[in-house]
Design an enzyme around this catalytic site. Structure first.
Site, PDB file in Angstrom:
ATOM      1  N   LYS A 107     115.901  61.195  49.882  1.00 57.56           N
ATOM      2  CA  LYS A 107     116.453  60.389  48.789  1.00 57.56           C
ATOM      3  C   LYS A 107     117.758  59.739  49.208  1.00 57.56           C
ATOM      4  O   LYS A 107     118.057  58.614  48.824  1.00 57.56           O
ATOM      5  CB  LYS A 107     116.655  61.244  47.532  1.00 57.56           C
ATOM      6  CG  LYS A 107     115.345  61.700  46.929  1.00 57.56           C
ATOM      7  CD  LYS A 107     115.333  61.681  45.405  1.00 57.56           C
ATOM      8  CE  LYS A 107     113.913  61.746  44.850  1.00 57.56           C
ATOM      9  NZ  LYS A 107     113.617  62.971  44.122  1.00 57.56           N
ATOM     10  N   LYS A 192     100.842  60.587  49.119  1.00 53.00           N
ATOM     11  CA  LYS A 192     100.981  61.542  48.024  1.00 53.00           C
ATOM     12  C   LYS A 192     101.058  60.786  46.705  1.00 53.00           C
ATOM     13  O   LYS A 192     101.736  59.761  46.633  1.00 53.00           O
ATOM     14  CB  LYS A 192     102.264  62.357  48.227  1.00 53.00           C
ATOM     15  CG  LYS A 192     102.443  63.473  47.236  1.00 53.00           C
ATOM     16  CD  LYS A 192     103.839  64.066  47.291  1.00 53.00           C
ATOM     17  CE  LYS A 192     104.521  63.882  45.960  1.00 53.00           C
ATOM     18  NZ  LYS A 192     105.773  64.558  45.777  1.00 53.00           N
ATOM     19  N   LYS A 195     105.096  58.587  41.323  1.00 51.18           N
ATOM     20  CA  LYS A 195     105.404  57.380  40.536  1.00 51.18           C
ATOM     21  C   LYS A 195     106.170  56.357  41.379  1.00 51.18           C
ATOM     22  O   LYS A 195     106.018  55.162  41.191  1.00 51.18           O
ATOM     23  CB  LYS A 195     106.131  57.683  39.230  1.00 51.18           C
ATOM     24  CG  LYS A 195     107.085  58.765  39.344  1.00 51.18           C
ATOM     25  CD  LYS A 195     107.518  59.390  38.054  1.00 51.18           C
ATOM     26  CE  LYS A 195     108.362  60.583  38.439  1.00 51.18           C
ATOM     27  NZ  LYS A 195     108.342  61.710  37.611  1.00 51.18           N
TER      28      LYS A 195
END
Ligand code: ADP
Length: 322
Positions: A107, A192, A195
């Site tokens: 991230k 995977k 969203k």
């Protein structure tokens, strides 16, 4: 689950929510949280939808079979003990443990510069540990990607006990689906399901939306004609058949032998998914916001009662003034 979006996808369901419902129905006491503070780690500059999303996520829990009378459903920010335990854990958690977590590294890179990267992103597993240990659980049912965070949680609990010479926390188990397909459900493009990749089928998609999405799902690239052999392990549609179709073994066999085409796989897959999720979709459509808010209010009360007991022991173990 984080309310970064108003809907859960079927990967969230397979990796976690399906297990929550099973455990509840086996008689386990389940605490089902909507992690709104966690959503802020990536949505701090666009947080206006988090409240409305939280209600929608709770609807998905209930639609999937979580019974709020048995299992408290609550929003993280409604139970302030989560913040208190987070602060206390943040004092005893070595930075190195957090910097090494794979999600943090990922991230952080996505955010580009450390000028943008919030302090809360690094502390994410500490807050998650507080979320878990407040309820001193036997186990935590999550998808495969959460395993590194859960490991840190047990380490923090053990460190707390060691530092303060107590036994407030005991080790919990990670309840990850045994079936690898469920533990990490692929998305429509075979990455995977997530969203952030826009490759999801949502629990609350309509039958038509599901059909439209599967039309363009990733299949065996070298299977152009029906007679070409398929490779079901690498085909998103075949993976979903494995999860939702009771006859997937013969469907896979025929696919490998070139006895069926991708079109047939897709139409049978649409059928199987829609059939499986129809009752949940119907239940979801009947829930209204007012009723869900009340469920969340009561859930927070029940969760708070348990969390407050843990905090009394925590403060006392640390020697804080009562
Ligand atoms: P967050 O939004 O908090 O990062 P996610 O939406 O990634 O969380 O996941 C919430 C839960 O769903 C976690 O338990 C996670 O392991 C599980 N999960 C997410 N994506 C998948 C997937 N594709 N397959 C299986 N489980 C998943």
């Amino acid at each position: 689950m984080r309310p970064t979006n108003p809907r859960l996808h079927i990967g969230n369901y397979e990796g976690a929510l399906r297990n929550w419902v099973n455990l509840q129905n086996q008689g386990y006491e389940m605490f089902c949280m909507v992690a709104d503070w966690h959503a802020l780690t990536t949505m701090f500059d666009d947080s206006s939808t988090i409240g409305a999303n939280s209600i929608e996520i709770a609807k998905d829990y209930i639609a999937a079979g979580i019974d709020p009378d048995k299992s408290p459903i609550f929003v993280q920010s409604h139970v302030k003990e989560h913040a208190e335990l987070h602060v206390l854990f943040s004092m005893i958690t070595p930075l190195g443990w957090l910097e090494r977590t794979p999600t943090y590294k990922e991230k952080k890179d996505e955010m580009g510069s450390n000028e943008r990267e919030p302090y809360g992103l690094l502390g994410y597993p500490v807050l998650q540990t507080a979320d878990i240990l407040l309820y001193r659980p036997f186990g935590v049912p999550v998808g495969r990607d959460q395993a590194p965070h859960l490991e840190i949680g047990n380490d923090i609990g053990a460190r707390f006990n060691r530092l303060f010479n107590c036994e407030v926390f005991s080790e919990y188990k990670y309840l990850i689906p045994q079936d690898e397909t469920r533990a990490k459900l692929p998305g429509l493009d075979m990455r995977k399901m997530s969203k952030s990749y826009d490759n999801c089928i949502y629990l609350s998609d309509t039958a038509e939306e599901t059909a439209a999405k599967l039309k363009s799902a990733y299949t065996t690239p070298s299977k152009i004609r029906k007679t070409d052999p398929g490779i079901p392990e690498g085909c998103a549609v075949c993976q979903y058949l494995k999860v939702y179709s009771s006859t997937w073994e013969s469907q896979w066999d025929e696919d490998v032998r070139g006895e069926r085409g991708c079109m047939q796989n897709k139409s049978e897959c649409v059928e199987a998914i829609n059939e499986y999720f129809r009752p949940m979709r119907e239940r979801r459509a009947q829930l209204n916001d007012g009723e869900v808010r009340e469920i969340l209010r009561k859930g927070a009360e029940r969760a708070s009662a348990v969390a407050a007991e843990t905090m009394t022991e925590v403060r006392s173990a640390m020697g804080l003034l009562a």
